[in-house]
Design a protein around this motif. Structure first.
Motif, PDB file in Angstrom:
ATOM      1  N   THR A  35       0.837  -0.948   0.566  1.00  0.00           N
ATOM      2  CA  THR A  35      -0.168  -0.009  -0.268  1.00  0.00           C
ATOM      3  C   THR A  35       0.985   1.471   0.037  1.00  0.00           C
ATOM      4  O   THR A  35       0.990   2.375  -0.424  1.00  0.00           O
ATOM      5  CB  THR A  35      -0.876   0.018   1.398  1.00  0.00           C
ATOM      6  OG1 THR A  35      -0.621  -0.454   2.118  1.00  0.00           O
ATOM      7  CG2 THR A  35      -1.610  -1.480   1.175  1.00  0.00           C
ATOM      8  N   PHE A  39       0.444   4.817  -2.352  1.00  0.00           N
ATOM      9  CA  PHE A  39       0.406   6.572  -1.983  1.00  0.00           C
ATOM     10  C   PHE A  39       1.882   6.962  -2.788  1.00  0.00           C
ATOM     11  O   PHE A  39       1.578   7.845  -3.210  1.00  0.00           O
ATOM     12  CB  PHE A  39       1.248   6.511  -0.045  1.00  0.00           C
ATOM     13  CG  PHE A  39      -0.704   6.344   0.456  1.00  0.00           C
ATOM     14  CD1 PHE A  39      -1.027   7.259   1.294  1.00  0.00           C
ATOM     15  CD2 PHE A  39      -0.385   5.272   1.225  1.00  0.00           C
ATOM     16  CE1 PHE A  39      -2.114   7.320   1.432  1.00  0.00           C
ATOM     17  CE2 PHE A  39      -2.295   4.731   1.337  1.00  0.00           C
ATOM     18  CZ  PHE A  39      -2.638   5.693   1.935  1.00  0.00           C
ATOM     19  N   ARG A  40       2.923   6.484  -2.940  1.00  0.00           N
ATOM     20  CA  ARG A  40       4.462   6.476  -3.539  1.00  0.00           C
ATOM     21  C   ARG A  40       3.388   7.218  -4.903  1.00  0.00           C
ATOM     22  O   ARG A  40       3.877   7.951  -5.727  1.00  0.00           O
ATOM     23  CB  ARG A  40       5.477   5.541  -3.237  1.00  0.00           C
ATOM     24  CG  ARG A  40       6.251   5.372  -2.605  1.00  0.00           C
ATOM     25  CD  ARG A  40       6.905   5.022  -2.432  1.00  0.00           C
ATOM     26  NE  ARG A  40       7.632   4.073  -1.164  1.00  0.00           N
ATOM     27  CZ  ARG A  40       8.827   4.795  -0.927  1.00  0.00           C
ATOM     28  NH1 ARG A  40       9.516   5.608  -1.948  1.00  0.00           N
ATOM     29  NH2 ARG A  40       9.179   4.678   0.761  1.00  0.00           N
ATOM     30  N   ALA A 102      -0.684  11.761   2.562  1.00  0.00           N
ATOM     31  CA  ALA A 102      -0.782  10.804   3.659  1.00  0.00           C
ATOM     32  C   ALA A 102      -1.901  11.475   4.370  1.00  0.00           C
ATOM     33  O   ALA A 102      -2.253  10.447   5.343  1.00  0.00           O
ATOM     34  CB  ALA A 102       0.256   9.318   3.241  1.00  0.00           C
ATOM     35  N   ARG A 108      -6.780   9.370   2.626  1.00  0.00           N
ATOM     36  CA  ARG A 108      -6.304   7.936   3.050  1.00  0.00           C
ATOM     37  C   ARG A 108      -8.364   6.921   2.605  1.00  0.00           C
ATOM     38  O   ARG A 108      -7.733   6.221   2.453  1.00  0.00           O
ATOM     39  CB  ARG A 108      -6.455   8.387   4.357  1.00  0.00           C
ATOM     40  CG  ARG A 108      -5.353   8.873   5.208  1.00  0.00           C
ATOM     41  CD  ARG A 108      -4.923   8.362   6.328  1.00  0.00           C
ATOM     42  NE  ARG A 108      -4.418   7.495   6.248  1.00  0.00           N
ATOM     43  CZ  ARG A 108      -3.052   6.790   5.507  1.00  0.00           C
ATOM     44  NH1 ARG A 108      -2.544   7.456   5.482  1.00  0.00           N
ATOM     45  NH2 ARG A 108      -3.084   5.030   5.764  1.00  0.00           N
ATOM     46  N   ARG A 129       1.108   0.573   6.850  1.00  0.00           N
ATOM     47  CA  ARG A 129       0.822   1.427   7.943  1.00  0.00           C
ATOM     48  C   ARG A 129       0.135   1.501   9.086  1.00  0.00           C
ATOM     49  O   ARG A 129      -0.473   1.067  10.262  1.00  0.00           O
ATOM     50  CB  ARG A 129       1.370   2.739   7.954  1.00  0.00           C
ATOM     51  CG  ARG A 129       2.179   3.164   6.767  1.00  0.00           C
ATOM     52  CD  ARG A 129       3.881   3.242   7.658  1.00  0.00           C
ATOM     53  NE  ARG A 129       5.203   4.077   7.411  1.00  0.00           N
ATOM     54  CZ  ARG A 129       5.566   3.251   6.676  1.00  0.00           C
ATOM     55  NH1 ARG A 129       5.293   1.852   5.727  1.00  0.00           N
ATOM     56  NH2 ARG A 129       6.200   4.204   5.760  1.00  0.00           N
ATOM     57  N   ASP A 130      -1.214   0.861   8.599  1.00  0.00           N
ATOM     58  CA  ASP A 130      -2.780   1.029   9.051  1.00  0.00           C
ATOM     59  C   ASP A 130      -3.501  -0.294   8.627  1.00  0.00           C
ATOM     60  O   ASP A 130      -4.496  -0.851   8.120  1.00  0.00           O
ATOM     61  CB  ASP A 130      -4.122   2.360   8.668  1.00  0.00           C
ATOM     62  CG  ASP A 130      -3.646   2.376   6.970  1.00  0.00           C
ATOM     63  OD1 ASP A 130      -3.503   2.369   6.145  1.00  0.00           O
ATOM     64  OD2 ASP A 130      -4.502   3.239   6.529  1.00  0.00           O
ATOM     65  N   ARG A 179       9.558  11.149   8.602  1.00  0.00           N
ATOM     66  CA  ARG A 179       9.060  10.726   8.251  1.00  0.00           C
ATOM     67  C   ARG A 179       8.067   9.888   9.231  1.00  0.00           C
ATOM     68  O   ARG A 179       6.771   9.060   9.028  1.00  0.00           O
ATOM     69  CB  ARG A 179       9.607   9.950   7.311  1.00  0.00           C
ATOM     70  CG  ARG A 179       8.045   8.828   6.248  1.00  0.00           C
ATOM     71  CD  ARG A 179       9.039   9.383   4.126  1.00  0.00           C
ATOM     72  NE  ARG A 179       9.498   7.593   4.468  1.00  0.00           N
ATOM     73  CZ  ARG A 179       9.726   5.919   3.983  1.00  0.00           C
ATOM     74  NH1 ARG A 179       8.254   6.766   3.766  1.00  0.00           N
ATOM     75  NH2 ARG A 179      10.466   6.074   3.633  1.00  0.00           N
ATOM     76  N   ASP A 183       4.136  10.053  10.481  1.00  0.00           N
ATOM     77  CA  ASP A 183       3.255   8.539   9.885  1.00  0.00           C
ATOM     78  C   ASP A 183       2.410   8.028  11.150  1.00  0.00           C
ATOM     79  O   ASP A 183       1.768   7.941  11.154  1.00  0.00           O
ATOM     80  CB  ASP A 183       3.948   7.542   9.422  1.00  0.00           C
ATOM     81  CG  ASP A 183       4.444   7.939   7.932  1.00  0.00           C
ATOM     82  OD1 ASP A 183       4.380   8.634   7.490  1.00  0.00           O
ATOM     83  OD2 ASP A 183       5.701   6.866   7.482  1.00  0.00           O
ATOM     84  N   ARG A 186       0.116  11.693  12.394  1.00  0.00           N
ATOM     85  CA  ARG A 186      -1.138  12.486  11.869  1.00  0.00           C
ATOM     86  C   ARG A 186      -1.994  11.762  12.486  1.00  0.00           C
ATOM     87  O   ARG A 186      -2.399  11.756  13.316  1.00  0.00           O
ATOM     88  CB  ARG A 186      -1.045  11.660  10.335  1.00  0.00           C
ATOM     89  CG  ARG A 186      -0.851  10.372  10.198  1.00  0.00           C
ATOM     90  CD  ARG A 186      -0.897   9.493   8.596  1.00  0.00           C
ATOM     91  NE  ARG A 186      -1.090   8.301   8.820  1.00  0.00           N
ATOM     92  CZ  ARG A 186      -0.483   7.711   7.999  1.00  0.00           C
ATOM     93  NH1 ARG A 186       0.440   7.962   7.063  1.00  0.00           N
ATOM     94  NH2 ARG A 186      -0.555   6.348   8.266  1.00  0.00           N
TER      95      ARG A 186
HETATM   96  O1   DC Z   1       5.993   1.698   3.181  1.00  0.00           O
HETATM   97  P1   DC Z   1       6.381   3.328   2.440  1.00  0.00           P
HETATM   98  O2   DC Z   1       7.780   3.815   2.766  1.00  0.00           O
HETATM   99  O3   DC Z   1       6.879   2.878   0.337  1.00  0.00           O
HETATM  100  O4   DC Z   1       5.884   4.097   1.925  1.00  0.00           O
HETATM  101  C1   DC Z   1       5.767   5.782   1.640  1.00  0.00           C
HETATM  102  C2   DC Z   1       4.371   6.556   2.439  1.00  0.00           C
HETATM  103  O5   DC Z   1       2.991   6.532   2.335  1.00  0.00           O
HETATM  104  C3   DC Z   1       4.866   6.004   4.053  1.00  0.00           C
HETATM  105  O6   DC Z   1       5.500   6.881   4.878  1.00  0.00           O
HETATM  106  C4   DC Z   1       3.454   7.331   4.790  1.00  0.00           C
HETATM  107  C5   DC Z   1       2.545   6.630   3.262  1.00  0.00           C
HETATM  108  N1   DC Z   1       1.819   4.790   3.723  1.00  0.00           N
HETATM  109  C6   DC Z   1       0.458   5.178   4.544  1.00  0.00           C
HETATM  110  O7   DC Z   1       0.225   6.062   5.455  1.00  0.00           O
HETATM  111  N2   DC Z   1      -0.366   4.424   4.907  1.00  0.00           N
HETATM  112  C7   DC Z   1       0.187   2.913   4.284  1.00  0.00           C
HETATM  113  N3   DC Z   1      -0.856   2.116   4.598  1.00  0.00           N
HETATM  114  C8   DC Z   1       1.035   2.639   3.231  1.00  0.00           C
HETATM  115  C9   DC Z   1       1.730   4.186   2.548  1.00  0.00           C
END
Ligand code: DC
Length: 224
Positions: A35, A39-40, A102, A108, A129-130, A179, A183, A186
Motif C-alpha cells: 500500500t 501512496f508513492r 498520506a 486515505r 502503516r494502517d 517520516r 506517520d 497524523r
Molecule cells: O511503505 P512506504 O515507505 O513505501 O510508504 C511511503 C509513505 O506512504 C509512508 O511514509 C506513509 C504512506 N503510507 C501510509 O500512510 N499508509 C500506508 N498504509 C502505506 C504508506
C-alpha cells in the motif's frame, strides 16, 4: 465488510516490510498488496507540487486512479490504470512526499476504498502503516515490525545503493526519523500496532529469521 482471509504487516519506513511481504506471500501463495506503493504512485505522478494541492484537488486526482493486482506471491504486480507501478517511485524524496499527502483524509479514504475492494476479491497479504488497525481490522493474522531508526536507515541505504541512488547515512537517518514522526503523529490512521498484532523487533534479526517467526505464528494459528 466481507473480506477473504487477510494477513497484515505494518511498520515504519525501512523496516523491511516489502522484502518480507514478498517472501511471506510467496510461502502462502497469496497476492501481496504494497500500500506504500499506492501512496508513492500518487505522490510520484503529482510531482513536488503535490504538497500544495487542496484536499478537494487531491480527492479529484485520487478519483482518476484505479488500482488492481496481477499475479501472486513474490511476483505480484500492482497496476494503476492498467499500468504496472514500477520502481521509479522508490526514492526517499517520493517517500517523504507520499508521507505528506498520506495525512490528508480524502487521500486515505480513497486509497482505503481501493485496498478494501481488492481485499474483497482475493486473499491478500497487505502491508503498510494502517492495515491491521484501520483497513483490515478483522484480518486473520496481524504483524507489526519494528527496528531502531539507525538500523532502518542502514537497510534503506543498501536498498537505495542497489538502485544507484547515493545518499549519506546521517541524512537518511534524519529523513527516516522525520517520516516516522509524520506517520506516527497524523490525526487519521496513524502508524501504530493493532492491539491483536504480533510485534516483532527486527533490529537484530535477518530476513530469514523474521520470516521464520511469522510463519511459526501462522502455523500455530496465531497462538505462538
Ligand atoms: O511503505 P512506504 O515507505 O513505501 O510508504 C511511503 C509513505 O506512504 C509512508 O511514509 C506513509 C504512506 N503510507 C501510509 O500512510 N499508509 C500506508 N498504509 C502505506 C504508506
Amino acid at each position: 465488510m466481507n473480506f477473504l482471509p487477510v494477513v497484515t504487516i505494518d511498520g515504519p519506513a525501512g523496516v523491511g516490510k516489502t522484502t518480507l511481504a514478498a517472501r511471506l506471500a510467496e510461502k502462502l501463495s497469496i497476492a501481496r498488496l504494497d500500500t506504500g506503493a499506492m501512496f508513492r504512485n500518487l505522490a510520484f505522478k503529482l510531482g513536488p507540487g503535490a504538497e500544495h494541492l487542496t484536499e478537494e484537488e487531491l480527492r479529484g486526482h485520487c478519483a482518476k486512479l484505479a488500482f488492481n493486482l496481477a499475479g501472486s506471491g513474490a511476483h505480484t504486480r500492482l497496476l494503476c490504470n492498467g499500468q504496472v507501478v514500477g520502481e521509479e517511485m522508490r526514492s526517499e524524496e517520493v517517500g517523504m512526499r507520499a508521507s505528506r499527502i498520506a495525512t490528508v483524509p480524502a487521500v486515505r479514504d480513497a486509497l482505503k476504498a481501493a485496498q478494501r475492494a481488492i481485499g474483497e476479491r482475493i486473499p491478500l497479504l497487505a502491508e503498510g502503516r494502517d492495515m491491521g488497525t484501520v483497513v483490515f481490522p478483522d484480518a486473520r493474522f496481524k504483524f507489526f515490525l519494528d527496528a531502531t531508526a539507525q538500523v532502518r536507515a542502514r537497510r534503506r541505504l543498501l536498498d537505495l545503493e542497489k538502485r544507484g541512488e547515493i545518499v549519506d547515512l546521517p541524512t537518511l537517518t534524519k529523513q527516516i526519523q522525520k517520516r516516522d514522526e509524520m506517520d506516527r503523529n497524523r490525526a487519521t490512521a496513524p502508524l501504530c500496532a493493532a492491539a491483536d498484532a504480533l510485534i516483532v523487533d527486527t533490529s537484530n534479526r535477518d530476513i530469514d529469521s523474521v520470516l521464520g517467526v511469522l510463519l511459526l505464528h501462522i502455523e500455530a494459528g496465531g497462538g505462538a
